[in-house]
Design an enzyme around this catalytic site. Structure first.
Site, PDB file in Angstrom:
ATOM      1  N   HIS A 264      -0.735   4.529  10.991  1.00 27.04           N
ATOM      2  CA  HIS A 264       0.521   3.763  10.987  1.00 27.04           C
ATOM      3  C   HIS A 264       1.583   4.442  11.857  1.00 27.04           C
ATOM      4  O   HIS A 264       2.379   3.762  12.505  1.00 27.04           O
ATOM      5  CB  HIS A 264       1.082   3.660   9.561  1.00 27.04           C
ATOM      6  CG  HIS A 264       0.622   2.464   8.791  1.00 27.04           C
ATOM      7  ND1 HIS A 264       0.852   1.176   9.205  1.00 27.04           N
ATOM      8  CD2 HIS A 264      -0.040   2.360   7.610  1.00 27.04           C
ATOM      9  CE1 HIS A 264       0.350   0.332   8.314  1.00 27.04           C
ATOM     10  NE2 HIS A 264      -0.203   1.022   7.329  1.00 27.04           N
TER      11      HIS A 264
ATOM     12  N   GLN B  80       6.451   0.918   7.792  1.00 26.85           N
ATOM     13  CA  GLN B  80       6.232  -0.235   6.908  1.00 26.85           C
ATOM     14  C   GLN B  80       7.490  -0.655   6.158  1.00 26.85           C
ATOM     15  O   GLN B  80       7.512  -1.718   5.528  1.00 26.85           O
ATOM     16  CB  GLN B  80       5.126   0.070   5.896  1.00 26.85           C
ATOM     17  CG  GLN B  80       3.762   0.198   6.541  1.00 26.85           C
ATOM     18  CD  GLN B  80       2.711   0.416   5.484  1.00 26.85           C
ATOM     19  OE1 GLN B  80       2.500   1.533   5.038  1.00 26.85           O
ATOM     20  NE2 GLN B  80       2.067  -0.661   5.066  1.00 26.85           N
TER      21      GLN B  80
ATOM     22  N   GLY C 152      -0.606   4.393  -0.464  1.00 29.69           N
ATOM     23  CA  GLY C 152       0.032   5.045   0.676  1.00 29.69           C
ATOM     24  C   GLY C 152       1.063   4.120   1.293  1.00 29.69           C
ATOM     25  O   GLY C 152       0.953   2.889   1.176  1.00 29.69           O
TER      26      GLY C 152
HETATM   27 NI    NI Z   1      -1.220   0.314   5.685  1.00 26.35          NI
END
Ligand code: NI
Length: 169
Positions: free
Chosen positions: A138, A50, A45
């Site tokens: 996230h 990110q 994932g």
């Molecule tokens: Ni992560």
């Protein structure tokens, strides 16, 4: 294109991400790039923060590229149902080298949009349930270490600071 993955310490990882409002070619390219980046890192994932992009967008493939039908694109996702409990070891591409047991629901159902802006629901169990929770976390600025005890979290933070001082982060 493969993006560099942002590591723990970057502010973008601990901020809530913006809703996606444009379902255009740029979004489709970003989704393709996120899958490429995730596969290159052997992840299951990847969330847009990110790669330094604060958007409510994540990709998941618990088969790591083995099953094309397993590819999931989550745009503006929400968890609408949680059931049961599982405790398994979890890691994160933004915290390379660190793993810890994290308690998650055994089964979750999410509602999200796909890259074309169509709404869908998806139910996942076991690893998929874990990945759905982890990636949606996230998008709200939450990392898996936030689910650990303060003691374990501080230990990881200290080890990261040490690695950062050594130029290894
Ligand atoms: Ni992560």
């Amino acid at each position: 294109m493969i993006y560099p993955i942002v590591k723990y310490g970057a502010a973008v990882l601990e901020q809530g991400a913006q809703l996606v409002t444009e379902f255009d070619d740029r979004l489709r390219q970003l989704v393709a790039d996120m899958f490429e980046t995730m596969y290159a890192a052997s992840g299951v994932g990847l969330a847009a923060p990110q790669i330094g992009i604060s958007l409510q967008l994540a990709v998941i493939d618990v088969t790591v590229g083995k099953d094309p039908n397993a590819k999931l694109v989550l745009v503006n996702p929400q968890i609408i149902h949680r059931q049961g409990r599982q405790k398994e070891e979890e890691g994160c591409l933004s915290l390379p080298g660190f793993h810890a047991d994290v308690v998650r629901p055994e089964r979750v159902t999410i509602r999200a949009l796909d890259a074309a802006g169509r709404e869908y629901t998806q139910t996942g169990e076991e690893l998929l349930a874990r990945a759905l929770c982890h990636e949606i976390d996230h998008l709200h600025g939450t990392l898996f270490i936030q689910h650990l005890s303060a003691l374990k979290r501080d230990l990881i933070r200290r080890r990261i600071r040490k690695r950062a001082r050594a130029g290894d982060w």
